[in-house]
Design a protein around this motif. Structure first.
Motif, PDB file in Angstrom:
ATOM      1  N   THR A  87     -25.120 -30.486 -50.767  1.00  0.00           N
ATOM      2  CA  THR A  87     -24.695 -29.565 -51.823  1.00  0.00           C
ATOM      3  C   THR A  87     -24.954 -28.137 -51.378  1.00  0.00           C
ATOM      4  N   MET A  88     -23.952 -27.279 -51.549  1.00  0.00           N
ATOM      5  CA  MET A  88     -24.137 -25.843 -51.336  1.00  0.00           C
ATOM      6  C   MET A  88     -23.824 -25.148 -52.651  1.00  0.00           C
ATOM      7  N   ASN A  89     -24.822 -24.466 -53.192  1.00  0.00           N
ATOM      8  CA  ASN A  89     -24.676 -23.712 -54.434  1.00  0.00           C
ATOM      9  C   ASN A  89     -24.829 -22.233 -54.133  1.00  0.00           C
ATOM     10  N   ILE A  90     -23.823 -21.454 -54.505  1.00  0.00           N
ATOM     11  CA  ILE A  90     -23.860 -20.008 -54.303  1.00  0.00           C
ATOM     12  C   ILE A  90     -23.718 -19.341 -55.665  1.00  0.00           C
ATOM     13  N   GLY A  91     -24.782 -18.666 -56.107  1.00  0.00           N
ATOM     14  CA  GLY A  91     -24.756 -17.957 -57.377  1.00  0.00           C
ATOM     15  C   GLY A  91     -24.701 -18.859 -58.591  1.00  0.00           C
ATOM     16  N   GLN A  92     -25.197 -20.053 -58.499  1.00  0.00           N
ATOM     17  CA  GLN A  92     -25.148 -20.960 -59.637  1.00  0.00           C
ATOM     18  C   GLN A  92     -26.339 -20.788 -60.580  1.00  0.00           C
ATOM     19  N   ALA A  93     -27.455 -20.279 -60.084  1.00  0.00           N
ATOM     20  CA  ALA A  93     -28.626 -20.035 -60.932  1.00  0.00           C
ATOM     21  C   ALA A  93     -28.779 -18.558 -61.286  1.00  0.00           C
ATOM     22  N   THR A  94     -27.975 -17.706 -60.654  1.00  0.00           N
ATOM     23  CA  THR A  94     -28.018 -16.262 -60.895  1.00  0.00           C
ATOM     24  C   THR A  94     -26.582 -15.755 -61.034  1.00  0.00           C
TER      25      THR A  94
ATOM     26  N   ARG B  54     -19.858 -18.743 -57.192  1.00  0.00           N
ATOM     27  CA  ARG B  54     -19.374 -17.706 -58.107  1.00  0.00           C
ATOM     28  C   ARG B  54     -18.550 -16.660 -57.363  1.00  0.00           C
ATOM     29  N   GLY B  55     -18.621 -16.660 -56.051  1.00  0.00           N
ATOM     30  CA  GLY B  55     -17.909 -15.674 -55.241  1.00  0.00           C
ATOM     31  C   GLY B  55     -16.551 -16.171 -54.805  1.00  0.00           C
ATOM     32  N   GLY B  56     -15.789 -15.284 -54.158  1.00  0.00           N
ATOM     33  CA  GLY B  56     -14.496 -15.654 -53.618  1.00  0.00           C
ATOM     34  C   GLY B  56     -14.644 -16.465 -52.344  1.00  0.00           C
ATOM     35  N   TYR B  57     -13.549 -17.079 -51.931  1.00  0.00           N
ATOM     36  CA  TYR B  57     -13.537 -17.920 -50.738  1.00  0.00           C
ATOM     37  C   TYR B  57     -12.314 -17.533 -49.919  1.00  0.00           C
ATOM     38  N   ARG B  58     -12.521 -17.236 -48.638  1.00  0.00           N
ATOM     39  CA  ARG B  58     -11.447 -16.699 -47.794  1.00  0.00           C
ATOM     40  C   ARG B  58     -11.310 -17.525 -46.520  1.00  0.00           C
TER      41      ARG B  58
ATOM     42  N   ALA C 142     -14.920 -35.072 -51.809  1.00  0.00           N
ATOM     43  CA  ALA C 142     -15.666 -33.813 -51.919  1.00  0.00           C
ATOM     44  C   ALA C 142     -15.329 -33.121 -53.241  1.00  0.00           C
ATOM     45  N   ASN C 143     -16.260 -32.300 -53.711  1.00  0.00           N
ATOM     46  CA  ASN C 143     -16.052 -31.456 -54.888  1.00  0.00           C
ATOM     47  C   ASN C 143     -16.242 -30.010 -54.481  1.00  0.00           C
ATOM     48  N   PHE C 144     -15.205 -29.200 -54.693  1.00  0.00           N
ATOM     49  CA  PHE C 144     -15.212 -27.786 -54.325  1.00  0.00           C
ATOM     50  C   PHE C 144     -14.882 -27.008 -55.588  1.00  0.00           C
ATOM     51  N   SER C 145     -15.783 -26.097 -56.008  1.00  0.00           N
ATOM     52  CA  SER C 145     -15.582 -25.356 -57.261  1.00  0.00           C
ATOM     53  C   SER C 145     -15.844 -23.877 -57.083  1.00  0.00           C
ATOM     54  N   LEU C 146     -14.908 -23.061 -57.583  1.00  0.00           N
ATOM     55  CA  LEU C 146     -15.144 -21.629 -57.745  1.00  0.00           C
ATOM     56  C   LEU C 146     -15.335 -21.451 -59.246  1.00  0.00           C
ATOM     57  N   THR C 147     -16.536 -21.043 -59.652  1.00  0.00           N
ATOM     58  CA  THR C 147     -16.984 -21.229 -61.031  1.00  0.00           C
ATOM     59  C   THR C 147     -16.820 -20.034 -61.960  1.00  0.00           C
ATOM     60  N   VAL C 148     -16.242 -18.922 -61.497  1.00  0.00           N
ATOM     61  CA  VAL C 148     -15.954 -17.791 -62.387  1.00  0.00           C
ATOM     62  C   VAL C 148     -14.492 -17.389 -62.223  1.00  0.00           C
ATOM     63  N   SER C 149     -13.917 -16.817 -63.272  1.00  0.00           N
ATOM     64  CA  SER C 149     -12.482 -16.521 -63.265  1.00  0.00           C
ATOM     65  C   SER C 149     -12.081 -15.478 -62.229  1.00  0.00           C
TER      66      SER C 149
ATOM     67  N   ALA D 102     -12.015 -21.660 -61.908  1.00  0.00           N
ATOM     68  CA  ALA D 102     -12.142 -21.184 -63.289  1.00  0.00           C
ATOM     69  C   ALA D 102     -11.102 -20.095 -63.543  1.00  0.00           C
ATOM     70  N   ALA D 103      -9.832 -20.439 -63.386  1.00  0.00           N
ATOM     71  CA  ALA D 103      -8.697 -19.559 -63.683  1.00  0.00           C
ATOM     72  C   ALA D 103      -8.409 -18.499 -62.630  1.00  0.00           C
ATOM     73  N   GLY D 104      -9.036 -18.542 -61.484  1.00  0.00           N
ATOM     74  CA  GLY D 104      -8.745 -17.571 -60.432  1.00  0.00           C
ATOM     75  C   GLY D 104      -7.446 -17.893 -59.716  1.00  0.00           C
ATOM     76  N   ASN D 105      -7.045 -17.011 -58.804  1.00  0.00           N
ATOM     77  CA  ASN D 105      -5.828 -17.178 -58.012  1.00  0.00           C
ATOM     78  C   ASN D 105      -6.101 -17.856 -56.680  1.00  0.00           C
ATOM     79  N   MET D 106      -5.185 -18.748 -56.278  1.00  0.00           N
ATOM     80  CA  MET D 106      -5.162 -19.262 -54.918  1.00  0.00           C
ATOM     81  C   MET D 106      -3.984 -18.583 -54.238  1.00  0.00           C
TER      82      MET D 106
END
Length: 182
Positions: A56-63, A86-90, A108-115, A142-146
């Motif tokens: 598991t890799m969590n980025i900005g999930q507790a902050t 919570r950040g973008g992915y490039r 696998a589960n891949f999530s970008l958790t903010v809009s 969470a509603a972001g653009n791909m």
């Protein structure tokens, strides 16, 4: 030299500086653990090797930290693991070099958790096609653009076999003058 290095102990990255994953071509770093990043400072993959996420890799999930995760060249493979940010992915953010790809496989589960978190497939005008492969896995936004691609002059490809893409908005040639397929 080439080889495989595996982390099984949990890792918490705490520096606010850029976190550079320099992985040489022919080499692989396997994260079979829980890796957390709760500070800003982008994560960059360089060198042409493979970063394989089995845990598991969590980025900005507790902050509220929201650093970008950037694959300049090489591969990021989420292999039955979980990636949440919570950040973008490039993908493909370097204008030269061997190109970049992300592979989601083995449920696998891949999530970008903010809009505001965007997924950019083709983030530079590199002539090598940037790729995202979804193989029987879940990608949720969470509603972001791909952006397929995101950058002008870029080429990109998204391939999906089984699995699910949910919550995001597919935006072809997001900033114009690029070529992309899904």
């Amino acid at each position: 030299s080439a080889g495989i290095n595996t982390f099984v102990g949990n890792v918490a990255l705490s520096s606010t500086a850029v976190k550079s994953w320099g992985i040489a071509s022919g080499s692989e770093v396997v994260l079979n653990n829980t890796t957390t990043v709760e500070v800003n400072g982008d994560n960059n993959i360089n060198g042409g090797g493979v970063l394989r996420e089995k845990g598991t890799m969590n980025i900005g999930q507790a902050t509220t930290a929201n650093p970008a995760f950037v694959i300049n060249e090489g591969k990021h493979i989420v292999d039955g693991g979980t990636f949440a940010s919570r950040g973008g992915y490039r993908i493909g953010s370097q204008a030269t070099g061997i190109g970049a790809q992300t592979i989601l496989t083995n449920n696998a589960n891949f999530s970008l958790t903010v809009s505001g978190a965007a997924l950019r497939v083709g983030d530079s005008a590199n002539p090598v096609t940037a790729r995202l492969v979804i193989d029987n896995s879940t990608l949720s936004m969470a509603a972001g653009n791909m952006g397929i691609p995101y950058a002008a002059g870029a080429t990109s490809e998204v391939s999906q076999v089984g699995g699910l893409f949910t919550g995001g908005i597919v935006n072809f040639s997001q900033t114009g003058a690029g070529q992309g397929t899904y």
